[in-house]
Design an enzyme around this catalytic site. Structure first.
Site, PDB file in Angstrom:
ATOM      1  N   CYS A 126      -7.598 -13.507 -23.355  1.00 54.75           N
ATOM      2  CA  CYS A 126      -7.377 -12.115 -23.252  1.00 54.75           C
ATOM      3  C   CYS A 126      -7.938 -11.550 -22.167  1.00 54.75           C
ATOM      4  CB  CYS A 126      -6.953 -11.166 -24.266  1.00 54.75           C
ATOM      5  SG  CYS A 126      -6.574  -9.572 -24.195  1.00 54.75           S
ATOM      6  N   ASN A 146      -4.213  -1.470 -22.254  1.00 52.98           N
ATOM      7  CA  ASN A 146      -4.108  -2.444 -23.259  1.00 52.98           C
ATOM      8  C   ASN A 146      -5.296  -2.323 -24.136  1.00 52.98           C
ATOM      9  OD1 ASN A 146      -4.020  -6.087 -22.927  1.00 52.98           O
ATOM     10  ND2 ASN A 146      -3.122  -4.852 -24.713  1.00 52.98           N
ATOM     11  N   ASN A 190       4.315 -15.418 -22.408  1.00 53.25           N
ATOM     12  CA  ASN A 190       4.249 -14.127 -21.918  1.00 53.25           C
ATOM     13  C   ASN A 190       5.176 -14.194 -20.758  1.00 53.25           C
ATOM     14  OD1 ASN A 190       1.713 -13.051 -23.559  1.00 53.25           O
ATOM     15  ND2 ASN A 190       0.906 -15.021 -22.680  1.00 53.25           N
ATOM     16  N   ASN A 224      -3.776 -11.031 -32.058  1.00 54.81           N
ATOM     17  CA  ASN A 224      -2.684  -9.960 -32.084  1.00 54.81           C
ATOM     18  C   ASN A 224      -2.197  -9.217 -32.895  1.00 54.81           C
ATOM     19  OD1 ASN A 224      -2.202 -11.021 -29.046  1.00 54.81           O
ATOM     20  ND2 ASN A 224      -1.236 -12.701 -29.557  1.00 54.81           N
ATOM     21  N   CYS A 248      -1.237  -6.760 -19.210  1.00 51.38           N
ATOM     22  CA  CYS A 248      -1.835  -7.875 -19.845  1.00 51.38           C
ATOM     23  C   CYS A 248      -2.742  -8.470 -18.693  1.00 51.38           C
ATOM     24  CB  CYS A 248      -0.691  -8.726 -20.248  1.00 51.38           C
ATOM     25  SG  CYS A 248      -1.302 -10.525 -20.723  1.00 51.38           S
ATOM     26  N   GLY A 249      -3.970  -8.598 -18.880  1.00 57.15           N
ATOM     27  CA  GLY A 249      -5.101  -9.163 -17.867  1.00 57.15           C
ATOM     28  C   GLY A 249      -4.560 -10.464 -17.458  1.00 57.15           C
TER      29      GLY A 249
END
Length: 327
Positions: free
Chosen positions: A77, A13, A201, A68, A228-229
Site C-alpha cells: 500500500c 486514502n 485493483n 483492508n 491508491c498509491g
C-alpha cells in the site's frame, strides 16, 4: 484492551495506524482481520480504508502490515507506506529508513514538501512484474500490455501489472471517466470470476497533459477510494511505456484526494517507481476494544492535528479547482 491509534492519510486514502514497535500489543491473524472490519467501519466513530500495523523487524527499521476494511491483507500500500515512513522516521529520528513489507524491503525518505507545511515522504514501489501469473490473471498470454479483454469490454484496452499487488490499468477519455463502465468492470473482476481469482485493483487514467495525469481507482477490498498509491505509481509507469510520459521524469498525478508526484525508473529490464506525497496525521485517539467482539469498541477523545489538516484542505481545494477545469 486499550489501543492507541493515529488516524492518518496519504492523498485522502485514510488509515488507522497501530504501533506495535513501542506498545506491548499482540494480535492473532484473526484478530487483525476482525479489528480491521470493526474499526474501519464507516458507520462508527473511526472509519477508514484500512489499518496499518507498524511492527518491529529483524532486517529493517520497521515492518508494515496492511489490512483492508473488509479484513483482507494487502501485499502493499503506497499511501499507507508514506504514513508508516513518517511514523518510523520520526520515532527513530531518521530522515531515511528501510521498511519491511510482505514482498520487499523498501527505502523511504523525508522529502521537500509537495505543498507548504505538508509532511512529504518518498517511498519505493517495487518489485514490478508484467507477468500475468503474478497477479494472477488467467489469460492465454504471459503478459497483457495495452490489449483488450473481450470478456470485460470491447471498448477499452488494459495493461496488467503487479507492484507487487495486482493492478488492471486502462488509459481512457474524459467521458469514460464519468461513465459507469469502471464500476461495472471493477465489481465483476472483484466478484466470483475466472479471470482474476484473487480480485484486482482497477484504475482508469486520463492524460491531462504531458507530465500530468488523473487516476481513479477501484481498490480491491475497499471499493472506490480517494487514491491508491500503488495504482498511481503503476499508472505512471504504464503511461511512460506507452510514450505519454517519460521514464526518469516526474509526473504529477491527480486524484480525488489530492495529488502525488511519481517517477518511474528502469534499470536494465527491471522497473521501480518513486511515490512522493503527503503523510498527514488527522488525529490521535485510543479505543477500548474486546478482541472477541471488536464491533462493540468505544472511542476516546480525539486530539486533532489542526494545522496539518487545514494545509491539506488547501491542497485539496486547489486540486479540486484544477480537476473541475481539466475533466
Amino acid at each position: 484492551m486499550e489501543i492507541e491509534i493515529i488516524k492518518c492519510h496519504g492523498s485522502g486514502n485514510d488509515f488507522l495506524l497501530i504501533d506495535e514497535m513501542t506498545n506491548d500489543y499482540s494480535f492473532t491473524e484473526e484478530e487483525r482481520a476482525n479489528l480491521a472490519k470493526a474499526l474501519c467501519n464507516r458507520t462508527t466513530d473511526l472509519g477508514a480504508d484500512g489499518i496499518l500495523f507498524v511492527m518491529k523487524s529483524e532486517i529493517a527499521d520497521g515492518r508494515m502490515r496492511v489490512f483492508n476494511a473488509d479484513g483482507s491483507e494487502a501485499s502493499m500500500c503506497g499511501n499507507g507506506l508514506r504514513c508508516v515512513a513518517r511514523y518510523v522516521c520520526e520515532l527513530l529520528n531518521k530522515s531515511t529508513a528501510l521498511i519491511q513489507t510482505m514482498k520487499a524491503d523498501l527505502l523511504v525518505s523525508k522529502e521537500e514538501e509537495i505543498f507548504p507545511e505538508i509532511p512529504t515522504y518518498k517511498v519505493e514501489i517495487s518489485p514490478v512484474s508484467f507477468q500475468t501469473s503474478d497477479l494472477p490473471l488467467n489469460v492465454d498470454a504471459e503478459t497483457l500490455v495495452d490489449k483488450k479483454i473481450p470478456a470485460l469490454t470491447d471498448e477499452l484496452k488494459f495493461t496488467a501489472v503487479a507492484v507487487p499487488n495486482p493492478h488492471l490499468i486502462s488509459i481512457v477519455e474524459k467521458e469514460q471517466i464519468h461513465s459507469e463502465i469502471q464500476k461495472d468492470i471493477s465489481e465483476f473482476v472483484n466478484g466470483p470470476n475466472e479471470l482474476f481469482p484473487d480480485g484486482v485493483n482497477v484504475s482508469f487514467v486520463n492524460t491531462i497533459q504531458k507530465g500530468r495525469i488523473y487516476v481513479r481507482t477501484f481498490e480491491r477490498g475497499v471499493g472506490f477510494t480517494n487514491a491508491c498509491g500503488t495504482a498511481m505509481s503503476a499508472s505512471t509507469l504504464v503511461t511512460c511505456l506507452q510514450g505519454i510520459n517519460d521514464l526518469e521524469q516526474p509526473v504529477e498525478v491527480f486524484n480525488n484526494g489530492g495529488k502525488v508526484r511519481c517517477v518511474a525508473h528502469k534499470n536494465q529490464e527491471t522497473y521501480k517507481i518513486d511515490l512522493i506525497g503527503n503523510a498527514t496525521y488527522m488525529y490521535k485517539t485510543s479505543v477500548e476494544v474486546d478482541l472477541v467482539n471488536p464491533a462493540g469498541f468505544t472511542c476516546g477523545n480525539k486530539e486533532e492535528f489542526t494545522q496539518e489538516n487545514q494545509q491539506y484542505g488547501k491542497l485539496q481545494e486547489e486540486v479540486k479547482q484544477y480537476l473541475t477545469l481539466s475533466l
